[in-house]
Design a protein around this motif. Sequence first.
Motif: not given
Ligand code: AMP
Length: 339
Positions: A59-61, A114-116, A191-193, A227-229
């Motif tokens: 579930d982590n995109p 629904d996002t990329v 969402l991520r700095p 989701p990664g957070m």
């Molecule tokens: P990483 O590439 O391992 O640094 O992880 C990619 C980061 O981008 C993770 O924190 C994901 O949750 C986030 N991410 C990727 N696609 C989406 C999306 N469609 N919506 C929200 N966060 C995303």
Amino acid sequence: MKRMKTLLLSPGEIPLAAEIIKKGGLVAMPTETVYGLAADALNGQAVANIFKAKGRPMDNPLIVHISEVSQIYRLVRVFPEKAQLLAQRFWPGPLTIILPKSDIIPAEVSAGLDTVAVRCPSDKNARRLIELSAPLAAPSANLSGSPSPTTLRHVLADMNGRIDAIIDGGDCEVGVESTVITLAGEKPRLLRPGGITLEQLRETVGEVEVDPAVMNPLKSGEKAASPGMKYKHYSPKADVVLLRGSRDSFISFVNSVNEKKTAVLCYDEDMQRLELPYISIGGAEDYCTQANRLFSALREADEKGYDRVYAHCPDTQGVGLAVYNRMIRAAGFEVIELE
Ligand code: AMP
Ligand code: MG
């Protein structure tokens, strides 16, 4: 997982890496942020194998990497003006932009959302690989949960025998993962700095909200915008303890600690004043160097067999916010207040 032979490729062998990608294989590639584990973003089965190789929750995109801004049009449904401004100013570079996804994005990439997320990296080897193969879905090339890899050695430690190939591109320049901003909601939201700062984003598009998960743990039952957070992240095996206060109070605290197998993550200016073993991550106000060295330092602490690592809670200005965000996760959100 069945072990496989992992090829070690030089930048001159990127055409071979591109063939592996086109056949649905997995290749670790250098980027300016951290090493990425890449597959053809439009091949759902190949992308599913990334999750297996990393042990990443499904579930982590993933972020889709392109080599030219024009390649974004078929990946998204809309490319609003603010996204265009950000792309113009910061691409190629360490900024990921989230937008509503088009139908060609497999569900595996967006983890059912629904996002990329899309990024155009500046690293020349990454760009060459994309040019010769396809848009690439790539998370960081580490085992899920461990610090992201910023050197070839880190990638080998986690991924050797689990993926088809690794391209040796030397050490990564930025050292923390890309800044992630979503433009899929009403207001732009961080969402991520990362290497592109909140201040730079605001200069370009005006108001940018900061997602609460950047600084704080999710409350139970709360849904993560990114989701990664929500996962414990960036953590070495050692217990990381963050201390908030002046640098003087930090130094007197750690000098009073009487523990074996304990080290201090410190700034260059403070090395001479410490009684415990230390690993320096750069000058106290040199946030870029701190970002560059942080993950290496966390891995080094494990290699040296420390059970506990004390670190000073970083400032949150500029790239400092990215350092803070990674450190507080490595520490499982525990901060000791010194004064
Ligand atoms: P990483 O590439 O391992 O640094 O992880 C990619 C980061 O981008 C993770 O924190 C994901 O949750 C986030 N991410 C990727 N696609 C989406 C999306 N469609 N919506 C929200 N966060 C995303
Ligand atoms: Mg990662």
